[in-house]
Write an enzyme that holds these catalytic residues in place. Structure first.
Site, PDB file in Angstrom:
ATOM      1  N   GLU A  66       0.821  -1.212   0.000  1.00  0.00           N
ATOM      2  CA  GLU A  66       0.000   0.000   0.000  1.00  0.00           C
ATOM      3  C   GLU A  66       0.855   1.261   0.000  1.00  0.00           C
ATOM      4  OE1 GLU A  66      -2.959   0.152  -0.700  1.00  0.00           O
ATOM      5  OE2 GLU A  66      -3.685  -1.871  -0.364  1.00  0.00           O
TER       6      GLU A  66
ATOM      7  N   TYR B 100      -6.253   6.813   3.750  1.00  0.00           N
ATOM      8  CA  TYR B 100      -6.425   5.757   2.755  1.00  0.00           C
ATOM      9  C   TYR B 100      -5.746   4.464   3.187  1.00  0.00           C
ATOM     10  CZ  TYR B 100      -5.238   2.538  -0.795  1.00  0.00           C
ATOM     11  OH  TYR B 100      -5.041   1.355  -1.427  1.00  0.00           O
TER      12      TYR B 100
ATOM     13  N   ASP C 269      -9.694   5.848  -2.236  1.00  0.00           N
ATOM     14  CA  ASP C 269      -8.487   6.238  -2.964  1.00  0.00           C
ATOM     15  C   ASP C 269      -8.920   6.951  -4.241  1.00  0.00           C
ATOM     16  OD1 ASP C 269      -9.456   4.146  -4.521  1.00  0.00           O
ATOM     17  OD2 ASP C 269      -7.448   3.758  -5.297  1.00  0.00           O
TER      18      ASP C 269
END
Length: 325
Positions: A53, A136, A154
Site C-alpha cells: 500500500e 487511505y 483512494d
DNA sequence: AAAGCGTGGTG
DNA sequence: TCACCAAGCTT
C-alpha cells in the site's frame, strides 16, 4: 444521498436494491477480471500488504511489483527491516519515487517491532498512528489485511463514485466530506462483502473506469452510470499538473540518484558542478553526477535541495560528504 | 489548506 | 513533444 438512476427519487428500499445490484455486479466482475497481484494472495502477510500500500501511493502497479518482491524476500517481517539502517530501505526503494516513503516505512517497521511485538496494529486507528500511514492506507490495510469493514477511499474509488453516482467526469481536486459520506453509504453492511466491494471498486477504477479513456464498453455497471446517462459531460475544472522542470524536486531527485549509486560518502564539492576528474568507485556515481550537473541548478537551489534532503533525513553527513542515512 | 514531495510511461 | 497521471502523506 445521490442515487445512480435518473428520474423520480427512489424509496429507501428501492435505493437499497439498486446499491445491492451494484455490489453484486462488481463482485462478479472482480471475480472474473481482476489482476492477479501478489499482495492479494490469501497467504500475504499484513506486513506485505502494508508495504504494498505504501509503495502504491502515487506509483503504478507495474513499477511496484519487482521492488515489492525484493523487499518481501529481504525483509519478510517488520523486525527484519527495523534491524537495518534506514538508508538500506531508501536504497532498496530504487526509483519508485517519493523516497521519504521508504524512510517512513522503516520508521513504521521500528514502531511495529518495538511497540507491537512485531505484529501490525489491526485497527484503523492503530494503523493511522504509524508513520506514513494516512486515511487511505489505514482503511486499506484494515480491510485487506484484517478483513475489517472500512470505507476505503483512494483516487480510483473517488473517480468511480464521481461518475457512477454523482454523474461527474472527475472527483473534486481534494477529498470532501460528501465523498467520505457517500463511500460510507455505499459500503456493504457485511464485512466480507465490504472488503470485496472496496477492492472491486478500486480495481474497476484502475483498469476500466480510468482517468483518461475509460473503457465503458467493458464496464459491468455502465447501465447504472450517472455520468454515462448524462452524456459524459467533461470535467468542470482543469487539474493543474505538478511543476517539474527546474524545480527543487528535480534537483533533489538527481541528488538522490547520486546517493543511491554511491557506496561511500560523496564530497559536497562534487555536487556543485563538473570539476577536475574525481576518483569515484567506477562509473555509476559519475554518471549520476553528470545527470545532476546537466540540470545546472543555481548554487542556491542546489544548496537548498541538499539542506532539504538533510532535514528530511534522506541524506546524512559522513566524513564531510553526503550519504544515505 | 494549499503546497511540496519523485519517477517513468503514455496519449 | 509534453502535460497528464499513478492504491497519498505531511506540514
Amino acid at each position: 444521498m445521490a442515487h445512480p438512476t435518473r428520474g423520480a427519487p427512489l424509496t429507501a428500499t428501492a435505493e437499497a436494491d439498486v446499491i445491492g445490484g451494484l455490489h453484486r455486479a462488481l463482485a462478479d466482475w472482480f471475480a472474473a477480471e481482476a489482476r492477479d497481484l501478489p499482495w492479494r494472495h490469501p497467504d500475504c502477510s499484513p506486513w506485505g500488504i502494508l508495504v504494498s500500500e505504501v509503495m502504491l501511493q502515487q506509483t503504478p502497479v507495474v513499477r511496484v511489483l519487482p521492488v515489492w518482491r525484493e523487499w518481501m524476500k529481504r525483509w519478510p517481517r517488520p523486525a527484519d527491516l527495523a534491524a537495518e539502517a534506514a538508508g538500506e530501505a531508501v536504497r532498496a526503494w530504487g526509483r519508485l519515487g517519493y523516497p521519504r516513503r521508504a524512510l517512513r516505512l522503516h520508521a513504521a517497521a521500528t514502531v511495529i517491532a518495538d511497540e507491537y511485538g512485531g505484529s501490525l496494529p489491526d485497527t484503523e486507528e492503530g494503523l493511522l498512528a504509524l508513520p506514513g500511514v494516512g486515511g487511505y492506507t489505514a482503511a486499506a490495510v484494515a480491510a485487506f489485511a484484517f478483513g475489517r469493514r472500512a470505507a476505503v477511499v483512494d483516487t480510483n474509488i473517488r473517480r468511480v463514485h464521481a461518475r457512477l453516482v454523482r454523474g461527474e467526469a472527475l472527483p473534486a481536486p481534494s477529498l470532501t466530506a460528501a465523498e467520505r459520506r457517500l463511500a460510507e453509504e455505499l459500503l456493504p453492511d457485511d464485512r466480507g462483502a465490504s472488503v470485496r466491494w472496496n477492492v472491486a471498486a478500486m480495481e474497476l477504477g484502475a483498469i476500466v473506469c480510468t482517468a483518461r479513456s475509460p473503457r465503458c464498453d467493458a464496464c459491468p455497471v455502465a447501465s447504472a452510470c450517472a455520468w454515462r446517462a448524462a452524456g459524459e459531460p467533461p470535467p468542470s475544472y482543469v487539474p493543474k499538473g505538478q511543476a517539474w522542470h527546474g524545480t527543487d524536486r528535480q534537483v533533489r531527485g538527481a541528488v538522490m540518484a547520486v546517493l543511491r549509486a554511491a557506496s561511500r560518502p560523496v564530497p559536497r564539492v562534487l555536487f556543485e558542478g563538473p570539476g577536475p576528474a574525481v576518483a569515484d568507485d567506477g562509473g555509476p556515481v559519475a554518471a549520476q553526477l553528470a545527470r545532476l550537473h546537466a540540470l545546472a541548478p543555481a548554487p542556491e537551489q542546489l544548496e537548498r535541495s541538499l539542506e532539504g534532503l538533510l532535514a528530511d533525513g534522506l541524506a546524512a553527513e559522513h566524513d564531510g560528504g553526503l550519504a544515505l542515512p
